[in-house]
Write a protein that holds these residues in place. Structure first.
Motif, PDB file in Angstrom:
ATOM      1  N   PHE A  55      -1.995   0.948  63.987  1.00  0.00           N
ATOM      2  CA  PHE A  55      -0.828   1.629  63.868  1.00  0.00           C
ATOM      3  C   PHE A  55      -0.121   1.650  65.642  1.00  0.00           C
ATOM      4  CE2 PHE A  55       1.477   5.116  61.689  1.00  0.00           C
ATOM      5  CZ  PHE A  55       1.321   4.752  60.617  1.00  0.00           C
ATOM      6  N   ARG A  56      -0.448   0.560  66.214  1.00  0.00           N
ATOM      7  CA  ARG A  56      -0.038   0.292  67.572  1.00  0.00           C
ATOM      8  C   ARG A  56       1.359  -0.361  67.324  1.00  0.00           C
ATOM      9  NH1 ARG A  56      -5.106  -0.959  69.121  1.00  0.00           N
ATOM     10  NH2 ARG A  56      -4.685  -3.409  68.822  1.00  0.00           N
ATOM     11  N   LEU A  57       2.217   0.247  68.153  1.00  0.00           N
ATOM     12  CA  LEU A  57       3.583  -0.255  68.304  1.00  0.00           C
ATOM     13  C   LEU A  57       3.682  -1.658  68.728  1.00  0.00           C
ATOM     14  CD1 LEU A  57       6.868   0.224  67.611  1.00  0.00           C
ATOM     15  CD2 LEU A  57       6.710   1.525  69.917  1.00  0.00           C
ATOM     16  N   HIS A  58       4.368  -2.667  68.047  1.00  0.00           N
ATOM     17  CA  HIS A  58       4.613  -4.063  68.546  1.00  0.00           C
ATOM     18  C   HIS A  58       6.189  -4.273  68.856  1.00  0.00           C
ATOM     19  CE1 HIS A  58       0.476  -5.691  68.460  1.00  0.00           C
ATOM     20  NE2 HIS A  58       0.292  -4.541  67.746  1.00  0.00           N
ATOM     21  N   GLY A  59       6.849  -3.674  68.178  1.00  0.00           N
ATOM     22  CA  GLY A  59       8.252  -4.164  68.276  1.00  0.00           C
ATOM     23  C   GLY A  59       9.319  -3.336  67.202  1.00  0.00           C
ATOM     24  N   LEU A  60      10.361  -3.915  67.040  1.00  0.00           N
ATOM     25  CA  LEU A  60      11.307  -3.344  66.025  1.00  0.00           C
ATOM     26  C   LEU A  60      11.776  -4.714  65.162  1.00  0.00           C
ATOM     27  CD1 LEU A  60      13.892  -0.972  67.745  1.00  0.00           C
ATOM     28  CD2 LEU A  60      11.720  -0.331  66.401  1.00  0.00           C
ATOM     29  N   ILE A  61      12.037  -4.555  63.979  1.00  0.00           N
ATOM     30  CA  ILE A  61      12.603  -5.838  63.312  1.00  0.00           C
ATOM     31  C   ILE A  61      14.136  -5.154  62.472  1.00  0.00           C
ATOM     32  CG2 ILE A  61      11.210  -5.345  61.011  1.00  0.00           C
ATOM     33  CD1 ILE A  61      11.366  -8.694  61.099  1.00  0.00           C
ATOM     34  N   GLY A  62      15.083  -5.805  62.400  1.00  0.00           N
ATOM     35  CA  GLY A  62      16.224  -5.429  61.721  1.00  0.00           C
ATOM     36  C   GLY A  62      16.627  -6.586  60.646  1.00  0.00           C
ATOM     37  N   THR A  63      17.568  -6.167  59.930  1.00  0.00           N
ATOM     38  CA  THR A  63      18.096  -6.936  59.123  1.00  0.00           C
ATOM     39  C   THR A  63      19.148  -8.114  59.775  1.00  0.00           C
ATOM     40  OG1 THR A  63      18.484  -5.090  57.708  1.00  0.00           O
ATOM     41  CG2 THR A  63      19.456  -7.165  56.985  1.00  0.00           C
ATOM     42  N   ASN A  64      19.535  -7.715  60.904  1.00  0.00           N
ATOM     43  CA  ASN A  64      20.212  -8.988  61.554  1.00  0.00           C
ATOM     44  C   ASN A  64      19.325  -9.929  62.128  1.00  0.00           C
ATOM     45  OD1 ASN A  64      19.460  -7.009  63.426  1.00  0.00           O
ATOM     46  ND2 ASN A  64      20.839  -7.404  64.907  1.00  0.00           N
ATOM     47  N   MET A  65      18.165  -9.648  62.480  1.00  0.00           N
ATOM     48  CA  MET A  65      17.410 -10.324  63.396  1.00  0.00           C
ATOM     49  C   MET A  65      16.609 -11.431  62.068  1.00  0.00           C
ATOM     50  SD  MET A  65      14.934  -7.802  65.251  1.00  0.00           S
ATOM     51  CE  MET A  65      15.664  -6.327  65.893  1.00  0.00           C
ATOM     52  N   ILE A  66      16.522 -10.977  60.828  1.00  0.00           N
ATOM     53  CA  ILE A  66      15.983 -11.642  59.762  1.00  0.00           C
ATOM     54  C   ILE A  66      17.232 -12.854  59.233  1.00  0.00           C
ATOM     55  CG2 ILE A  66      15.369 -11.608  57.531  1.00  0.00           C
ATOM     56  CD1 ILE A  66      14.128  -8.835  58.093  1.00  0.00           C
ATOM     57  N   MET A  67      18.668 -12.249  59.174  1.00  0.00           N
ATOM     58  CA  MET A  67      19.355 -13.086  58.852  1.00  0.00           C
ATOM     59  C   MET A  67      19.888 -14.457  59.611  1.00  0.00           C
ATOM     60  SD  MET A  67      19.938 -11.935  55.946  1.00  0.00           S
ATOM     61  CE  MET A  67      21.176 -13.001  55.211  1.00  0.00           C
ATOM     62  N   ASP A  68      19.545 -13.617  61.094  1.00  0.00           N
ATOM     63  CA  ASP A  68      19.900 -14.757  62.039  1.00  0.00           C
ATOM     64  C   ASP A  68      19.023 -16.020  61.973  1.00  0.00           C
ATOM     65  OD1 ASP A  68      21.977 -14.706  64.121  1.00  0.00           O
ATOM     66  OD2 ASP A  68      20.101 -14.857  65.514  1.00  0.00           O
ATOM     67  N   LYS A  69      17.646 -15.455  61.713  1.00  0.00           N
ATOM     68  CA  LYS A  69      16.451 -16.691  61.599  1.00  0.00           C
ATOM     69  C   LYS A  69      16.792 -17.410  60.464  1.00  0.00           C
ATOM     70  CE  LYS A  69      12.790 -17.701  63.509  1.00  0.00           C
ATOM     71  NZ  LYS A  69      12.413 -18.083  65.095  1.00  0.00           N
ATOM     72  N   ILE A  70      17.207 -17.144  59.356  1.00  0.00           N
ATOM     73  CA  ILE A  70      17.585 -17.794  58.239  1.00  0.00           C
ATOM     74  C   ILE A  70      18.708 -18.604  57.854  1.00  0.00           C
ATOM     75  CG2 ILE A  70      15.759 -16.690  57.113  1.00  0.00           C
ATOM     76  CD1 ILE A  70      17.863 -15.166  55.124  1.00  0.00           C
ATOM     77  N   PHE A  71      19.760 -18.312  58.803  1.00  0.00           N
ATOM     78  CA  PHE A  71      21.010 -19.002  58.807  1.00  0.00           C
ATOM     79  C   PHE A  71      20.686 -20.378  59.203  1.00  0.00           C
ATOM     80  CE2 PHE A  71      23.801 -14.959  59.341  1.00  0.00           C
ATOM     81  CZ  PHE A  71      24.199 -15.115  57.840  1.00  0.00           C
ATOM     82  N   GLY A  72      21.191 -21.474  58.290  1.00  0.00           N
ATOM     83  CA  GLY A  72      20.845 -22.905  58.645  1.00  0.00           C
ATOM     84  C   GLY A  72      22.441 -23.129  59.115  1.00  0.00           C
TER      85      GLY A  72
END
Ligand code: AMP
Length: 147
Positions: A55-72
């Motif tokens: 339960f230690r906090l590592h960061g945040l993830i958002g839809t925009n970060m995911i979409m950005d990563k899979i945009f070819g």
């Protein structure tokens, strides 16, 4: 000019108004992006915390970060969703609060962030302090002063 000086408000801490960890949707380090996108879509939140098994906090993830990563270059590369993991995409440089921080510190941070994660001394996630809660408390306070 509204006088915001009030012991009541100044003595309030972030912990009194945070949403507790057990009510916060999150993903874990090691989860793939498909799972994260599923949680984000089902909950309707734009970003959620990334925690580890302790339960230690590592960061945040958002839809925009995911979409950005899979945009070819020519198409959205959906097949990457189950190959990539949240830790490859998440934002790690995030503001953090402690439960005993004064609420005024929380107010300052939610100007630029829709929510801020709250953790203890060992980086264990305790909950979130949201802009909605901050505005609700400020609104209540201003109305009381105005009476
Ligand atoms: P709100 O102020 O309620 O609109 O929330 C702002 C942001 O805080 C949401 O878009 C989410 O990113 C996050 N959030 C609020 N409540 C939760 C929750 N219960 N679980 C996970 N994230 C949340």
């Amino acid at each position: 000019m509204i006088n915001l000086q009030s012991d009541e408000l100044l003595e309030t801490t972030v912990g009194q108004f945070m949403i507790d960890a057990d009510k916060v949707a999150h993903v874990q380090v090691g989860n793939n992006l498909e799972h994260a996108l599923l949680v984000l879509t089902k909950t309707g939140y734009t970003a959620i915390p990334v925690l580890d098994a302790s339960f230690r906090l590592h960061g945040l993830i958002g839809t925009n970060m995911i979409m950005d990563k899979i945009f070819g270059l020519e198409r959205i590369e959906f097949e990457k969703l189950d190959q990539l993991h949240v830790e490859e995409v998440m934002l790690t440089d995030i503001p953090r609060l402690k439960t005993n921080d004064p609420i005024l510190k929380g107010f300052g941070l939610v100007i630029n962030h829709a929510f801020v994660c709250v953790e203890n001394e060992d980086q264990v996630f305790e909950g979130i302090f949201t802009r909605r809660v901050a505005l609700k408390q400020l609104n209540k306070h201003l109305r009381t002063l105005n009476k």
